[in-house]
Scaffold this active site. Structure first.
Site, PDB file in Angstrom:
ATOM      1  N   ASN A 199       2.800   2.667  -4.353  1.00 31.07           N
ATOM      2  CA  ASN A 199       1.880   2.209  -5.782  1.00 31.07           C
ATOM      3  C   ASN A 199       2.438   1.311  -6.861  1.00 31.07           C
ATOM      4  O   ASN A 199       3.549   1.353  -7.391  1.00 31.07           O
ATOM      5  CB  ASN A 199       2.272   3.466  -6.318  1.00 31.07           C
ATOM      6  CG  ASN A 199       0.235   3.774  -7.183  1.00 31.07           C
ATOM      7  OD1 ASN A 199       0.469   2.099  -7.795  1.00 31.07           O
ATOM      8  ND2 ASN A 199       0.076   4.623  -7.268  1.00 31.07           N
ATOM      9  N   CYS A 254     -16.960  12.484  -0.258  1.00 28.82           N
ATOM     10  CA  CYS A 254     -16.527  11.457   0.225  1.00 28.82           C
ATOM     11  C   CYS A 254     -16.881  10.198  -0.048  1.00 28.82           C
ATOM     12  O   CYS A 254     -18.852  10.491  -0.660  1.00 28.82           O
ATOM     13  CB  CYS A 254     -17.122  12.133   1.798  1.00 28.82           C
ATOM     14  SG  CYS A 254     -16.444  10.952   2.793  1.00 28.82           S
ATOM     15  N   ASN A 308      -8.883   0.936  -6.886  1.00 30.78           N
ATOM     16  CA  ASN A 308      -9.329   1.775  -8.024  1.00 30.78           C
ATOM     17  C   ASN A 308      -8.994   0.458  -9.470  1.00 30.78           C
ATOM     18  O   ASN A 308      -8.686  -0.349  -9.359  1.00 30.78           O
ATOM     19  CB  ASN A 308      -8.728   2.708  -7.743  1.00 30.78           C
ATOM     20  CG  ASN A 308      -6.766   2.269  -7.567  1.00 30.78           C
ATOM     21  OD1 ASN A 308      -6.149   1.995  -8.817  1.00 30.78           O
ATOM     22  ND2 ASN A 308      -6.427   2.113  -6.514  1.00 30.78           N
ATOM     23  N   ASP A 353       0.861  -0.916  -0.158  1.00 33.61           N
ATOM     24  CA  ASP A 353       0.279  -0.229   0.274  1.00 33.61           C
ATOM     25  C   ASP A 353       1.306   0.580  -0.025  1.00 33.61           C
ATOM     26  O   ASP A 353       1.581   1.055   0.811  1.00 33.61           O
ATOM     27  CB  ASP A 353      -1.018   0.545   1.357  1.00 33.61           C
ATOM     28  CG  ASP A 353      -1.899   1.074   0.814  1.00 33.61           C
ATOM     29  OD1 ASP A 353      -2.233   2.088  -0.091  1.00 33.61           O
ATOM     30  OD2 ASP A 353      -3.466   0.435   1.437  1.00 33.61           O
TER      31      ASP A 353
END
Length: 368
Positions: A151, A216, A185, A105
């Protein structure tokens, strides 16, 4: 008077100092908790005592559900995305005694993440993988951890990511056993697996339009807990070979609906490596000996059994017949569960039924 840029710079410096302080605090807490933690356990025990952290897990073997639960310590699982689902997934696997966990992460813990399970307010500012390792190592020191704070979708990091899952197993040079995609994602999902495109691809939607500035995304800790639980349950079934593995199981939280379907690899996949793996899998399946499924008839369980239990009726056939009443005339296919026996007087005469009330019967008895 300081300029806006100077003030922004000062804010960043203060934020970095705050993060360093929190890291030192977490390190001190980690050292303190490790001093209080149990030592590592070399071999899982099935002994049923309160001091054995694996007694409830090893009971699965005693119950005949799992052949050898201790095999869980030989597996390596990579969790990509240590957010709402990934962090709880990692915790469950840690409590189950998985051999090794690789955590990927690039994000940091924020106070906005407190709607989720696992993370705590004092970890705000830490990288998610670092905070997760601190917590998980204290829960179970027998598990090996490897964390990567980057990433995976960039070219440089993806190469390193592939190297990690190809050679990051417990045995040196061996691949991991499973890669769990817990990302939020499309780009990261595609980097993990190009054979199962998500909804945004099928619907031809630009993912950038799904997230808007200042808006949000709503999420409940309950939903994350349910999804993580289903994921880890199937991981355990797959690794330890018990039960039925659900290869695709959806969850509609509004209606508590769980759609399930079978998924196959895409033979027209654009990834050459994927197509090659498909062909290799087909060859392996073709060479595997076919096992004929024989339908066995259920054995009739008699009084003699391995527990030495025997059912003995205390009522003889004659007594049972005498205690039964008249069977009514019923249509074919309908039977009664029991009959009402006829009551008898002391001299053997049958008591006739009456429609008199209790008060009338009491008054009649007083006249006698």
């Amino acid at each position: 008077m300081a300029t806006v840029e100077e003030l922004k710079l000062r804010v960043r410096e203060l934020e970095n100092e705050l993060i360093k302080c929190k890291q030192k605090q977490c390190a001190a807490e980690d050292a303190h908790s490790q001093a209080l933690n149990r030592p590592k356990i070399d071999k899982m025990s099935a002994e049923v005592v309160d001091s054995n952290p694996y007694s409830r897990l090893m009971a699965l073997k005693r119950m005949g559900i799992v052949d050898d639960y201790e095999r869980i310590r030989t597996f390596t699982v990579a969790v990509v995305g240590v957010g709402g689902v990934g962090s709880v997934t990692a915790e469950m696997l840690t409590r189950c005694g998985i051999g090794k966990l690789l955590l990927f992460d690039y994000d940091k813990v924020e106070l906005a993440n407190m709607n989720r399970l696992f993370f705590q307010p004092h970890q705000a500012g830490l990288s998610k993988v670092e905070a997760a390792e601190h917590t998980l190592r204290n829960i179970n020191p027998d598990v090996s951890f490897e964390t990567h704070n980057y990433n995976i979708t960039t070219m440089e990091n993806f190469t390193h990511f592939m190297d990690c899952i190809s050679h990051g197993g417990l045995e040196e040079g061996k691949p991991v056993d499973l890669v769990l995609s817990c990302v939020d994602n499309f780009e990261a999902r595609m980097a993990i697996n190009t054979c199962a495109p998500p909804l945004v691809v099928a619907a031809n939607i630009d993912e950038k339009t799904l997230k808007r500035e200042g808006v949000c995304a709503a999420s409940l800790p309950t939903t994350m807990g349910v999804v993580a639980g289903l994921l880890v349950q199937n991981v355990l079934k797959y690794l330890l070979k018990f039960g039925t593995v659900s290869y695709y199981l959806g969850y509609n939280a509004m209606q508590d609906f769980f759609p399930a379907m079978a998924m196959k690899a895409n033979p027209q996949c654009n990834d050459r490596h994927c197509r090659r793996q498909q062909e290799e899998y087909k060859r392996t399946e073709a060479e595997r000996p076919k096992v004929e499924v024989v339908q066995e008839e259920e054995e009739v369980v008699h009084e003699d059994n391995e527990w030495g239990i025997e059912l003995v009726s205390e009522v003889t056939e004659e007594e049972l017949k005498a205690a039964s009443g008249t069977v009514p005339d019923l249509p074919e296919g309908i039977t009664v569960a029991y009959t009402i026996p006829t009551e008898e007087k002391a001299d053997g005469e049958t008591v006739e039924e009456t429609e008199q009330s209790l008060e009338e019967l009491m008054a009649q008895m007083k006249k006698l």
